[in-house]
Scaffold this motif. Sequence first.
Motif, PDB file in Angstrom:
ATOM      1  N   LEU A  21       0.833  -1.210   0.000  1.00 12.68           N
ATOM      2  CA  LEU A  21       0.000   0.000   0.000  1.00 12.68           C
ATOM      3  C   LEU A  21       0.863   1.254   0.000  1.00 12.68           C
ATOM      4  O   LEU A  21       0.571   2.218  -0.707  1.00 12.68           O
ATOM      5  CB  LEU A  21      -0.953  -0.002   1.196  1.00 12.68           C
ATOM      6  N   ARG A  22       1.938   1.229   0.784  1.00 13.88           N
ATOM      7  CA  ARG A  22       2.859   2.373   0.784  1.00 13.88           C
ATOM      8  C   ARG A  22       3.501   2.529  -0.594  1.00 13.88           C
ATOM      9  O   ARG A  22       3.701   3.651  -1.071  1.00 13.88           O
ATOM     10  CB  ARG A  22       3.917   2.217   1.875  1.00 13.88           C
ATOM     11  N   PHE A  23       3.813   1.404  -1.249  1.00 19.61           N
ATOM     12  CA  PHE A  23       4.370   1.460  -2.598  1.00 19.61           C
ATOM     13  C   PHE A  23       3.346   2.039  -3.566  1.00 19.61           C
ATOM     14  O   PHE A  23       3.677   2.898  -4.387  1.00 19.61           O
ATOM     15  CB  PHE A  23       4.825   0.071  -3.050  1.00 19.61           C
ATOM     16  N   TYR A  24       2.105   1.575  -3.497  1.00 17.29           N
ATOM     17  CA  TYR A  24       1.044   2.139  -4.341  1.00 17.29           C
ATOM     18  C   TYR A  24       0.939   3.647  -4.120  1.00 17.29           C
ATOM     19  O   TYR A  24       0.783   4.408  -5.066  1.00 17.29           O
ATOM     20  CB  TYR A  24      -0.315   1.512  -4.033  1.00 17.29           C
ATOM     21  N   SER A  26       3.329   5.651  -3.088  1.00 18.79           N
ATOM     22  CA  SER A  26       4.516   6.311  -3.655  1.00 18.79           C
ATOM     23  C   SER A  26       4.408   6.445  -5.173  1.00 18.79           C
ATOM     24  O   SER A  26       4.983   7.354  -5.759  1.00 18.79           O
ATOM     25  CB  SER A  26       5.793   5.552  -3.283  1.00 18.79           C
ATOM     26  N   ARG A  27       3.659   5.544  -5.813  1.00 19.86           N
ATOM     27  CA  ARG A  27       3.446   5.587  -7.258  1.00 19.86           C
ATOM     28  C   ARG A  27       2.244   6.450  -7.641  1.00 19.86           C
ATOM     29  O   ARG A  27       1.932   6.594  -8.817  1.00 19.86           O
ATOM     30  CB  ARG A  27       3.220   4.167  -7.802  1.00 19.86           C
ATOM     31  N   GLY A  28       1.543   7.001  -6.634  1.00 19.55           N
ATOM     32  CA  GLY A  28       0.412   7.872  -6.909  1.00 19.55           C
ATOM     33  C   GLY A  28      -0.889   7.142  -7.213  1.00 19.55           C
ATOM     34  O   GLY A  28      -1.850   7.758  -7.677  1.00 19.55           O
ATOM     35  N   LEU A  29      -0.938   5.839  -6.942  1.00 22.71           N
ATOM     36  CA  LEU A  29      -2.143   5.066  -7.222  1.00 22.71           C
ATOM     37  C   LEU A  29      -3.215   5.264  -6.155  1.00 22.71           C
ATOM     38  O   LEU A  29      -4.406   5.197  -6.446  1.00 22.71           O
ATOM     39  CB  LEU A  29      -1.803   3.579  -7.351  1.00 22.71           C
ATOM     40  N   ILE A  30      -2.777   5.463  -4.927  1.00 21.71           N
ATOM     41  CA  ILE A  30      -3.671   5.810  -3.823  1.00 21.71           C
ATOM     42  C   ILE A  30      -3.009   6.946  -3.063  1.00 21.71           C
ATOM     43  O   ILE A  30      -1.817   7.207  -3.262  1.00 21.71           O
ATOM     44  CB  ILE A  30      -3.948   4.607  -2.878  1.00 21.71           C
ATOM     45  N   ARG A  31      -3.768   7.600  -2.216  1.00 23.71           N
ATOM     46  CA  ARG A  31      -3.142   8.658  -1.419  1.00 23.71           C
ATOM     47  C   ARG A  31      -3.718   8.672  -0.019  1.00 23.71           C
ATOM     48  O   ARG A  31      -4.897   8.381   0.192  1.00 23.71           O
ATOM     49  CB  ARG A  31      -3.290  10.011  -2.074  1.00 23.71           C
ATOM     50  N   SER A  32      -2.856   8.993   0.917  1.00 30.37           N
ATOM     51  CA  SER A  32      -3.276   9.107   2.302  1.00 30.37           C
ATOM     52  C   SER A  32      -3.687  10.548   2.560  1.00 30.37           C
ATOM     53  O   SER A  32      -3.362  11.454   1.784  1.00 30.37           O
ATOM     54  CB  SER A  32      -2.157   8.672   3.249  1.00 30.37           C
ATOM     55  N   VAL A  33      -4.402  10.722   3.626  1.00 27.92           N
ATOM     56  CA  VAL A  33      -4.836  12.055   4.029  1.00 27.92           C
ATOM     57  C   VAL A  33      -4.333  12.300   5.448  1.00 27.92           C
ATOM     58  O   VAL A  33      -4.014  11.371   6.172  1.00 27.92           O
ATOM     59  CB  VAL A  33      -6.380  12.192   3.980  1.00 27.92           C
ATOM     60  N   GLY A  34      -4.248  13.537   5.807  1.00 28.85           N
ATOM     61  CA  GLY A  34      -3.802  13.863   7.159  1.00 28.85           C
ATOM     62  C   GLY A  34      -2.448  14.523   7.160  1.00 28.85           C
ATOM     63  O   GLY A  34      -1.917  14.918   6.126  1.00 28.85           O
ATOM     64  N   ARG A  44     -12.152   6.058   2.920  1.00 31.07           N
ATOM     65  CA  ARG A  44     -12.696   4.701   2.785  1.00 31.07           C
ATOM     66  C   ARG A  44     -12.723   4.210   1.340  1.00 31.07           C
ATOM     67  O   ARG A  44     -12.615   3.019   1.083  1.00 31.07           O
ATOM     68  CB  ARG A  44     -14.090   4.620   3.387  1.00 31.07           C
ATOM     69  N   ASP A  45     -12.853   5.128   0.393  1.00 28.00           N
ATOM     70  CA  ASP A  45     -12.909   4.675  -1.001  1.00 28.00           C
ATOM     71  C   ASP A  45     -11.566   4.138  -1.496  1.00 28.00           C
ATOM     72  O   ASP A  45     -11.488   3.546  -2.567  1.00 28.00           O
ATOM     73  CB  ASP A  45     -13.451   5.754  -1.929  1.00 28.00           C
ATOM     74  N   ALA A  46     -10.504   4.282  -0.699  1.00 24.85           N
ATOM     75  CA  ALA A  46      -9.213   3.696  -1.065  1.00 24.85           C
ATOM     76  C   ALA A  46      -9.337   2.176  -1.165  1.00 24.85           C
ATOM     77  O   ALA A  46      -8.638   1.553  -1.964  1.00 24.85           O
ATOM     78  CB  ALA A  46      -8.137   4.079  -0.059  1.00 24.85           C
ATOM     79  N   LEU A  47     -10.242   1.593  -0.403  1.00 25.11           N
ATOM     80  CA  LEU A  47     -10.442   0.150  -0.472  1.00 25.11           C
ATOM     81  C   LEU A  47     -10.902  -0.263  -1.867  1.00 25.11           C
ATOM     82  O   LEU A  47     -10.409  -1.244  -2.431  1.00 25.11           O
ATOM     83  CB  LEU A  47     -11.459  -0.298   0.583  1.00 25.11           C
ATOM     84  N   ARG A  48     -11.796   0.514  -2.472  1.00 24.84           N
ATOM     85  CA  ARG A  48     -12.241   0.207  -3.826  1.00 24.84           C
ATOM     86  C   ARG A  48     -11.128   0.442  -4.845  1.00 24.84           C
ATOM     87  O   ARG A  48     -10.990  -0.296  -5.809  1.00 24.84           O
ATOM     88  CB  ARG A  48     -13.485   1.017  -4.181  1.00 24.84           C
ATOM     89  N   ARG A  49     -10.331   1.479  -4.635  1.00 29.39           N
ATOM     90  CA  ARG A  49      -9.211   1.731  -5.546  1.00 29.39           C
ATOM     91  C   ARG A  49      -8.209   0.582  -5.488  1.00 29.39           C
ATOM     92  O   ARG A  49      -7.701   0.140  -6.517  1.00 29.39           O
ATOM     93  CB  ARG A  49      -8.512   3.045  -5.212  1.00 29.39           C
ATOM     94  N   VAL A  50      -7.927   0.086  -4.290  1.00 29.91           N
ATOM     95  CA  VAL A  50      -6.999  -1.036  -4.152  1.00 29.91           C
ATOM     96  C   VAL A  50      -7.588  -2.271  -4.833  1.00 29.91           C
ATOM     97  O   VAL A  50      -6.866  -3.008  -5.523  1.00 29.91           O
ATOM     98  CB  VAL A  50      -6.650  -1.297  -2.672  1.00 29.91           C
ATOM     99  N   SER A  51      -8.871  -2.493  -4.679  1.00 31.23           N
ATOM    100  CA  SER A  51      -9.524  -3.618  -5.358  1.00 31.23           C
ATOM    101  C   SER A  51      -9.398  -3.470  -6.870  1.00 31.23           C
ATOM    102  O   SER A  51      -9.157  -4.449  -7.582  1.00 31.23           O
ATOM    103  CB  SER A  51     -10.993  -3.703  -4.961  1.00 31.23           C
ATOM    104  N   PHE A  52      -9.576  -2.264  -7.358  1.00 32.54           N
ATOM    105  CA  PHE A  52      -9.427  -1.980  -8.787  1.00 32.54           C
ATOM    106  C   PHE A  52      -8.005  -2.298  -9.235  1.00 32.54           C
ATOM    107  O   PHE A  52      -7.788  -2.951 -10.261  1.00 32.54           O
ATOM    108  CB  PHE A  52      -9.763  -0.504  -9.036  1.00 32.54           C
ATOM    109  N   ILE A  53      -7.023  -1.858  -8.463  1.00 34.33           N
ATOM    110  CA  ILE A  53      -5.615  -2.104  -8.790  1.00 34.33           C
ATOM    111  C   ILE A  53      -5.347  -3.604  -8.846  1.00 34.33           C
ATOM    112  O   ILE A  53      -4.735  -4.108  -9.789  1.00 34.33           O
ATOM    113  CB  ILE A  53      -4.688  -1.407  -7.765  1.00 34.33           C
TER     114      ILE A  53
END
Length: 107
Positions: A21-24, A26-34, A44-53
């Motif tokens: 997930l940290r690698f994703y 770093s590649r800009g596929l997902i992003r953290s907030v805060g 929460r929608d990061a879960l769907r993005r990870v599923s898509f990936i």
Amino acid sequence: MNDTITIGYLAKRSGVAASALRFYESRGLIRSVGEPGKTRRFCRDALRRVSFIRAAQTLGLNLQEIGEALARLPQQRTPTVDDWARLSMAWKPLLQARIDALTRLRD
């Protein structure tokens, strides 16, 4: 931040290691907030993005191809059914070429 989840929760729910997930991220596929330096949290929608990936990887797409597809979505939005249809149609020639190559290899 009640509408966010921790990286540990995202890893557990998605079945993807936190390091991946940290690698994703770093590649800009997902992003953290805060705030930087604090525990990574994701919408929460990061879960769907990870599923898509993961689904795209199962089809044989690499992270660059997946990133290019996700970059077409505004504001890192999770793909909708219409988005998925459009993205998968764009991948159809690539997937067919891979199917043809695998068929030749098998035969």
